[in-house]
Design an enzyme around this catalytic site. Structure first.
Site, PDB file in Angstrom:
ATOM      1  N   HIS A  34     -46.114  28.974 -14.335  1.00 32.92           N
ATOM      2  CA  HIS A  34     -47.518  28.702 -14.040  1.00 32.92           C
ATOM      3  C   HIS A  34     -48.318  28.596 -15.333  1.00 32.92           C
ATOM      4  O   HIS A  34     -47.863  29.022 -16.393  1.00 32.92           O
ATOM      5  CB  HIS A  34     -48.104  29.834 -13.188  1.00 32.92           C
ATOM      6  CG  HIS A  34     -48.154  31.139 -13.933  1.00 32.92           C
ATOM      7  ND1 HIS A  34     -47.028  31.918 -14.118  1.00 32.92           N
ATOM      8  CD2 HIS A  34     -49.165  31.770 -14.578  1.00 32.92           C
ATOM      9  CE1 HIS A  34     -47.355  32.980 -14.839  1.00 32.92           C
ATOM     10  NE2 HIS A  34     -48.646  32.916 -15.140  1.00 32.92           N
ATOM     11  N   HIS A 115     -49.953  27.095 -21.256  1.00 38.55           N
ATOM     12  CA  HIS A 115     -48.517  27.162 -21.561  1.00 38.55           C
ATOM     13  C   HIS A 115     -47.720  27.630 -20.349  1.00 38.55           C
ATOM     14  O   HIS A 115     -48.277  28.170 -19.397  1.00 38.55           O
ATOM     15  CB  HIS A 115     -48.273  28.121 -22.733  1.00 38.55           C
ATOM     16  CG  HIS A 115     -48.563  29.552 -22.397  1.00 38.55           C
ATOM     17  ND1 HIS A 115     -49.840  30.066 -22.399  1.00 38.55           N
ATOM     18  CD2 HIS A 115     -47.744  30.572 -22.029  1.00 38.55           C
ATOM     19  CE1 HIS A 115     -49.797  31.338 -22.054  1.00 38.55           C
ATOM     20  NE2 HIS A 115     -48.536  31.673 -21.814  1.00 38.55           N
TER      21      HIS A 115
END
Length: 169
Positions: A34, A115
């Site tokens: 995620h 990220h």
């Protein structure tokens, strides 16, 4: 109740990221790949409906976001964490800013670095070995994400679960 907001990619995108996470991420079983939009925050159970309504309200007119993981990077020397860096677009930044304000459960603790974590909980030696390998392989994953997910930490199962999604339209 401990909750947070994240962009969760498609199953095929997750499979690519999980190919690394299975081997290198100590948190692999606790949460799916995620991009954190709003880090975890605590609410009372009776506040959940109002949080959902506020999320819907803030997302009005906000469209899908393009995500492009471009290379391996790390948070070293602060943390021995390796991640796939996501190109920071205006849309991603705006989405992050919508939910990291004092009037929505506080400011972010850290600057926004979009990220996908692929390795954490590493010793310094493990970090050096793994980062070198991952950096050589490279990454080029692209996707349009069309919903924001609300996650809740399940203490009994010791993992994060999606409890609602909000269309980015």
């Amino acid at each position: 109740m401990n909750i947070g907001l994240a962009l969760i990619p498609s199953k095929s995108f997750q499979d690519e990221v999980n190919g690394y996470r299975k081997r290198y991420d100590t948190e692999y079983a606790r949460i799916m790949p995620h991009i954190t939009i709003k880090s975890h925050f605590e609410i009372n159970d009776d506040e959940l409906d109002s949080v959902k309504e506020e999320v819907k309200k803030r997302l009005e007119g906000f469209g899908p976001v393009d995500v492009h993981a471009t290379k391996a990077s790390s948070f070293k020397p602060t943390n021995n964490v390796i991640y796939f860096k996501v190109a920071k677009t205006d849309e991603l930044e705006q989405l992050f800013n919508l939910f990291n304000t004092e009037d929505f459960h506080g400011e972010a603790e850290h600057p926004f670095v979009p990220h996908f974590t692929i390795a954490q909980g590493l010793t310094s030696q493990e970090f050096e070995d793994i980062f070198g390998q991952v950096e050589l392989v490279g990454v080029d994953l692209k996707e349009k994400i069309e919903e924001l997910s609300l996650l809740r930490y399940d203490e009994e199962e010791d993992k994060w679960k999606v409890i609602d999604t909000f269309k980015l339209a």
